[in-house]
Each structure stands twice: as C-alpha cells, then as structure tokens.
Design a protein around this motif. Structure first.
Motif: not given
Length: 305
Positions: A284-288, A290-300
């Motif tokens: 659950s921690f890895a899913f959360f 990873g979701n935040r990391l992909l969100t940051n990559l999409a924002d960049q």
C-alpha cells in the motif's frame, strides 16, 4: 545568688519527668504468653446398636434386634434384591455417657470369601443424635458387583477428638444381590495378553534430487530478468536527469527494495500469513508513493510542453 524564675520551673519539670520515667520502668513487667491449650480428647463407645432386615417397601421398622455393646449377633441375617437392611446406633462418651457427633461413622460389608468390600455412610436425622443406615439391596447393584454370599458387617467409628477408634464385627448377613446387566466392554479398555502379529512398516524412500545441472539452469532462469535489466541499463543507459528531485523519487525505490527484502525473509523464516500481512502494508505504501512519483513526472512534462 538568686536563681531566675524560668530556670526554677525548668528544673522542677525535669525532676518530675525523671521521676515518672523511673516509676514506669520499675512498675512495668514483661508480658508472658500463656502456653497453648492442648486439645481435649475423650473416649467414645457405640451404644444401642440395633439391626434387622425388612421388605423394601415396608415402612414400619420398629422391631429392630438389639446387639450388646461390642458384641455380635448370633443369627445370620438374609437379604435379597427385594429386601433392605437397616442399622441404627448411638455414639457416646465413655466418661459422661453423653451422645457425641463424630466425623466418621459407617457400616462396612466385607465378603467372607473374596474380600469384596462395600461401605455405607451412617447419617444423623436433623435434631437427633442417633446414626442410621438404610441399605436397599436392589439400589446398590453396582456396589455389590453381583458378588453374593456371606458378608461380615463391621461398625466403624472415628474422630480426631476421640482417643480411640471403633471397628468390630457386629453381625453377618447373607446377601443375594441382583445380577449385573451385561455391558459390552470397550475395545480400548480390553486387556489382551496374547502375542499379536508382528507387522513391519516401510517408510517411503525420499525422491532422488535432480542433477546439479538442472538446479543451476533453473536458478539462472529465475535470475535472467534481473540480468537482462542490468544489461539493458548498461547498453541504453539510465537517465537520472529525468528523475524529479522529490522525496517520492527516493521513497519509491526504497519501497520496492523493502518488498524484495520481505520476499527474502519469507523464504528463510516467515510463513505465508505473516508475509501477506506485511506485504499489504508495504505494498500500500509503495502504491501511494509510486502514484505521487508519476504525478510529479506528468507535471514536469506539462511544464516543458
């Protein structure tokens, strides 16, 4: 030389205190504890012993046969499963001839040939000092165990306060108890002393382990994805510049490493249920993360475009 008034009062008070202390010391005497009182014992005897056999449904039991003190009835009583035996007696002090209540009072029937023993506790009616025993032969079928014949009846009396114990053969009685109903014995309770057949048991032989070549090949196949990943990283290269400088970029690889470490611990010591419990938390921690990391990559990417 004049003595001040306050000094005189102080001297007088000191004299009074000293005198009182001395008087108390002379009058006080050491306390002595009385010796523990020894328990009083007394000698007991059986008095007014009476016995007889009646029909099981008969209520009038007045004509009891008296037996002399510590004596024995000359006649042999006879009883079957339709009769009942009644015994009555008193327990008294030898000195004052007063009735007493004892801790143990019962009638013991002992088979003269086999030694089979049956005990019947003598009780007192509320408000009376007389002990009595009523034995319905049919009711005590299991106690007699189907053993019929001549029984010797003993009167037994005992108490911790009594200096003597009483046990004497008061009368003999020929009893014909009912036969025991047939009860098949359990196989687990049967004792068989015959020699049993010898049996042999052959344990299953362990399967042969595969050749080392097969084991090594399987290990290489399991590690092939990791080896391929490292080869591709060396050939293509790793773009660390595209990695955002955020805490999520650090926590996501750490969570994946924790999952791999959990699998390693599961292989050596954990069971499946504990592994799933810990995997749910780490996953659950890895899913959360990873979701935040992909969100940051999409924002960049949106900012670059």
């Amino acid at each position: 030389m004049r003595v001040p008034l306050i000094t005189s009062f102080l001297l007088l008070a000191a004299c009074l205190v000293h005198g009182a202390t001395k008087a108390e010391a002379t009058t006080q005497q050491p306390k002595t504890t009385p010796p523990p009182s020894k328990p009083t014992t007394y000698e007991v005897k059986v008095d007014k012993l009476r016995v007889n056999v009646y029909n099981a449904k008969e209520h009038d039991v007045m004509d009891l046969t008296a037996i002399k003190d510590n004596g024995k009835l000359s006649d042999v009583l006879v009883a079957n499963d339709k009769k009942k035996l009644i015994v009555k007696f008193n327990v008294k002090e030898v000195a004052g001839n007063k009735p007493v209540t004892v801790q143990q009072a019962f009638i013991t029937l002992i088979h003269k040939e086999t030694g089979h023993q049956v005990n019947f506790i003598a009780g007192q009616v509320k408000g009376q000092t007389e002990y009595s025993v009523e034995v319905l032969i049919a009711k005590f079928t299991e106690q007699f165990n189907g053993v019929g014949g001549l029984y010797e009846a003993f009167v037994v009396v005992g108490d911790t306060q009594a200096s003597n114990g009483i046990r004497f053969n008061a009368f003999d009685i020929k009893i014909t108890p009912p036969s025991l109903p047939f009860k098949p014995a359990r196989k687990s309770l049967e004792v068989n002393y015959e020699v049993q057949k010898e049996f042999t048991h052959l344990f299953q032989e362990p399967e042969k382990r595969p050749n080392n070549l097969y084991a090594d090949t399987f290990t290489v196949l399991c590690l092939a994805p990791f080896l391929l990943m490292f080869v591709l990283w060396i050939k293509i290269g790793i773009n660390f510049r595209a990695t955002p400088c955020t805490i999520w970029a650090l926590l996501f690889p750490l969570s994946l490493t924790a999952i791999m470490g959990l699998y390693t611990v599961f292989w050596f010591s954990l069971n499946m249920f504990d592994c799933l419990k810990y995997l749910t938390l780490i996953g659950s921690f890895a899913f959360f993360v990873g979701n935040r990391l992909l969100t940051n990559l999409a924002d960049q990417r949106l900012k670059k475009e």
